[in-house]
Write an enzyme that holds these catalytic residues in place. Structure first.
Site, PDB file in Angstrom:
ATOM      1  N   GLN A 114      -3.407   4.520   3.936  1.00  6.88           N
ATOM      2  CA  GLN A 114      -4.109   3.508   3.149  1.00  6.88           C
ATOM      3  C   GLN A 114      -4.122   2.166   3.869  1.00  6.88           C
ATOM      4  O   GLN A 114      -5.111   1.431   3.828  1.00  6.88           O
ATOM      5  CB  GLN A 114      -3.462   3.376   1.772  1.00  6.88           C
ATOM      6  CG  GLN A 114      -3.637   4.580   0.877  1.00  6.88           C
ATOM      7  CD  GLN A 114      -2.996   4.395  -0.477  1.00  6.88           C
ATOM      8  OE1 GLN A 114      -2.432   3.344  -0.771  1.00  6.88           O
ATOM      9  NE2 GLN A 114      -3.067   5.426  -1.317  1.00  6.88           N
ATOM     10  N   GLY A 163       2.885   0.657   3.188  1.00  8.61           N
ATOM     11  CA  GLY A 163       3.060   2.051   3.583  1.00  8.61           C
ATOM     12  C   GLY A 163       4.126   2.779   2.807  1.00  8.61           C
ATOM     13  O   GLY A 163       4.433   3.932   3.132  1.00  8.61           O
ATOM     14  N   GLN A 173       0.865  -1.176   0.000  1.00 12.03           N
ATOM     15  CA  GLN A 173       0.000   0.000   0.000  1.00 12.03           C
ATOM     16  C   GLN A 173       0.905   1.230   0.000  1.00 12.03           C
ATOM     17  O   GLN A 173       1.991   1.221   0.603  1.00 12.03           O
ATOM     18  CB  GLN A 173      -0.917   0.023   1.223  1.00 12.03           C
ATOM     19  CG  GLN A 173      -1.973  -1.061   1.235  1.00 12.03           C
ATOM     20  CD  GLN A 173      -3.185  -0.702   0.382  1.00 12.03           C
ATOM     21  OE1 GLN A 173      -3.044  -0.051  -0.652  1.00 12.03           O
ATOM     22  NE2 GLN A 173      -4.358  -1.136   0.797  1.00 12.03           N
ATOM     23  N   SER A 174       0.479   2.310  -0.637  1.00  4.09           N
ATOM     24  CA  SER A 174       1.378   3.446  -0.856  1.00  4.09           C
ATOM     25  C   SER A 174       1.651   4.245   0.412  1.00  4.09           C
ATOM     26  O   SER A 174       2.737   4.808   0.568  1.00  4.09           O
ATOM     27  CB  SER A 174       0.794   4.376  -1.932  1.00  4.09           C
ATOM     28  OG  SER A 174       0.701   3.696  -3.166  1.00  4.09           O
ATOM     29  N   THR A 175       0.698   4.320   1.327  1.00  6.57           N
ATOM     30  CA  THR A 175       0.860   5.131   2.534  1.00  6.57           C
ATOM     31  C   THR A 175       0.343   4.364   3.742  1.00  6.57           C
ATOM     32  O   THR A 175      -0.430   3.406   3.614  1.00  6.57           O
ATOM     33  CB  THR A 175       0.105   6.469   2.427  1.00  6.57           C
ATOM     34  OG1 THR A 175      -1.287   6.200   2.302  1.00  6.57           O
ATOM     35  CG2 THR A 175       0.585   7.269   1.223  1.00  6.57           C
TER      36      THR A 175
END
Length: 677
Positions: free
Chosen positions: A27, A63, A22-24
């Site tokens: 999220q 993340g 997941q990008s962050t």
């Protein structure tokens, strides 16, 4: 799932990797369903014929953004294992989620092609050995990168539009709070700490001095990020924090956006790092003055910027320092053109020196006339010139010059004001002549009116520029008060070395050591702020002023006894070279070392007690005993010395006393008798 026929026995014998990302962190926390779907791909791998022990889940990149592989340990692990030939297939919701960078994605595809690794997502199975699959995955990777670019462009555009209105919420610095609008922190201790930073910098002009002022005092800061985000804490004020506070225009009530742009830097090892730079003020995309309450005014902020620029020694600035060298930083070698440096002594008996900077530069050798000079004669000569220049005649000339500049400024400003009035009158007159009924005439008059308005705008702009470039002249009373007290101010014990340097630099621009063949002399060129120059010649080793103790011993040592002279020295606060009170022994040593006259000497017809004892061949104590009993006449000097009148009669009387005494034994005399010695 399409393309299952591409999965062979060789692929099933290798490990299947399930990539979860997941990008962050937001999220990961808020989009739990997407994360669960990615973990469910392990069951999809089992359904494709792989045993559970040959399935590995790579979730180290949760993340982390897929824009670069530099900090993604999970992606790097996949690349390493694929390169070793351990992986039969890589599973993900979308193949493009492996990397948002085309370079990283293409490198993974090429390694997977060479090692025979499959890529599997919800759309199907991709064999990189098949050109069609490679084209399709390449297209997906390009679309993924373009999608990321479009999303970023939309977000940046929205941020810039909000920032242009001053509505974009930025992280507030310490000392501010937000309750719908930016306000000063209601905590009085926090606000007082921030105010004291600016007050201390205004008084000292140095960020390090501000840090010293807060040495025994705590300073607030807020935690950013993590579970304690926004929590107020207290700690030590550092030099970097002082600089960041002084450079932040928010404390002047201004809203600024785009001060620190970010970019990417390619390292020699091929990794890419995000860097943050600093833009000059004229390149800030958004700057809105008076946006919110400030701790200082915008004028004070600009003054602080000027002070900080004058303190940047890395860029050639030479601010006044705390050392005793008066012209440190503004003295230059006239032989080679290099700035002269300052050497402070390690031992107390050594002297401060100025030396040519080329002595430490291998690329610029010294010239024959480059010198190392003691600082004391240079500083004394420059300070004497400064104080001598501020004489009553020079003060009167300076004040007359100020009056002339004031009158000239007033005349030039008045001329510009009259030009504005004339242009405004002509514009109003042209407007009054326009008659709407006569359209043909109105067109011509309207054109003339617009020309008058343009002339009025130019005149007003010229007046504004003239007022902006005129220096602010001090009041005459302030100049008179300052110049009249300059000598007292210079020698006041409360005036620090840094204050004297600042005072010196307000009038003197720089000092140059001119070439001088005579090493016993120093030739200096002084350039004033006005552009005028002076040349000074001073001895390299000027005679030292006589110490106060030597002066007192010279004046009173011939008339006062030693004990009284010692009491006089100590009562005047005079000490020895080591800072200790005087004793009789130290006073006599000072007298002998400086060849000072001794107390009153005997007259021509007198001798001392020691000389009389040597003539008679006896112990001096016998002579003192005769004087005490009145058997031998003597003169008592003010300093306690006994002087005996000496002649043949006195000598015969002394021999009679010796002969009558049973305790005195005469010794052979080495001095002939017959008169005073």
């Amino acid at each position: 799932m399409n393309g299952q026929s591409k999965i062979t026995r060789l692929h099933r014998e290798r490990t299947a990797l399930v990539y979860v990302r997941q990008s962050t962190i937001a999220q990961v926390r808020e989009h739990a369903e997407s994360t669960a779907r990615q973990y469910d791909l392990a069951q999809a791998a089992i359904n494709l014929g792989r045993p559970p022990q040959r399935i590995a889940v790579i979730d180290a990149d949760l993340g982390l953004s897929g824009r670069s592989a530099a900090r993604r340990g999970g992606f790097q692990e996949i690349v390493t294992r694929v390169r070793l030939g351990e992986v039969g297939a890589i599973l993900g919701l979308e193949a493009s989620r492996l990397a948002r960078s085309s370079a990283d994605f293409a490198r993974l595809l090429e390694i997977a092609r060479l090692s025979g690794t499959l890529l599997i997502d919800e759309d199907g199975v991709y064999d990189l050995a098949d050109i069609n699959d490679r084209l399709l995955l390449g297209l997906k990777g390009q679309m993924s990168e373009a999608e990321l670019h479009l999303l970023k462009a939309r977000l940046d555009g929205a941020k810039r539009a909000a920032a242009a209105r001053g509505d974009l919420r930025l992280r507030l610095p310490i000392g501010y709070d937000s309750d719908g609008e930016v306000v000063l922190d209601p905590d009085s201790e926090v606000a007082a700490a921030v105010e004291d930073v600016f007050t201390s910098f205004a008084a000292t002009g140095s960020a390090y001095a501000v840090v010293s002022a807060f040495a025994d005092r705590r300073f607030p800061y807020r935690v950013h990020g993590g579970p304690f985000d926004g929590e107020l804490r207290w700690g030590r004020l550092t030099h970097d924090r002082v600089l960041s506070i002084l450079a932040n225009p928010a404390y002047a009530g201004a809203y600024a956006y785009g001060r620190r742009p970010s970019g990417q830097r390619l390292e020699p090892d091929g990794s890419v790092h995000t860097t943050t730079g600093t833009r000059p003020r004229e390149q800030w995309p958004v700057l809105i003055p008076d946006h919110h309450p400030g701790y200082i005014t915008w004028e004070q902020y600009e003054a602080n910027e000027t002070k900080r620029a004058a303190n940047r020694t890395r860029w050639g600035a030479r601010p006044p320092r705390e050392g005793s060298a008066l012209v440190q930083g503004i003295i230059t070698c006239g032989s080679c053109g290099s700035p002269m440096r300052t050497r402070y002594p390690r031992a107390k008996h050594h002297r401060v020196q100025y030396f040519c900077g080329t002595s430490h530069d291998a690329h610029r050798p010294q010239t024959p006339t480059c010198r190392t000079l003691p600082a004391q004669p240079v500083d004394h000569a420059v300070a004497t010139l400064l104080l001598a220049t501020l004489t009553p005649a020079e003060v009167a000339l300076t004040l007359a010059t100020v009056d002339e500049v004031t009158h000239r400024t007033h005349r030039s400003t008045r001329a510009a004001e009259l030009a504005v009035e004339r242009a405004r009158y002509q514009a109003e007159r042209a407007f009054s002549q326009v008659e709407p009924e006569n359209r043909l005439v109105a067109r011509t008059l309207e054109t003339r009116w617009e020309a008058r308005l343009a002339a009025l705008a130019e005149a007003e702009q010229a007046l504004a520029e003239l007022r902006a470039h005129q220096p602010e002249l001090p009041e005459r009373a302030a100049l008179e008060q300052l110049i009249s007290d300059i000598d007292v101010l210079w020698h006041a014990p409360t005036t620090t070395d840094r204050d004297r340097k600042r005072l010196l630099r307000t009038l003197i621009a720089d000092v140059t050591v001119l070439p001088e063949p005579d090493r016993e002399q120093i030739r200096l060129g002084v350039r004033w702020r006005t552009g005028a120059t002076d040349t000074l010649v001073t001895p390299t080793h000027p005679p030292r002023p006589e110490p106060a103790a030597v002066q007192l011993i010279r004046e009173h040592g011939t008339v006062l006894p030693d004990a009284e002279l010692v009491d006089l020295l100590n009562s005047r606060g005079v000490t020895t070279a080591r800072g200790k009170p005087f004793t009789i022994a130290s006073m006599r040593w000072t007298r002998q070392n400086h060849h000072l006259p001794a107390p009153s000497a005997p007259r021509p017809d007198e001798i001392t007690v020691s000389q009389a004892a040597q003539i008679l061949g006896i112990n001096p104590s016998a002579v003192y005993r005769w004087i005490t009993r009145g058997q031998l006449p003597a003169r008592h000097t003010p300093v306690g010395r006994q002087c005996v009148p000496w002649n043949t009669t006195t000598e015969a009387a002394c021999h009679s006393l010796i002969a009558a005494s049973t305790q005195i034994k005469a010794r052979p005399s080495h001095i002939t008798s017959g008169g005073a010695v």
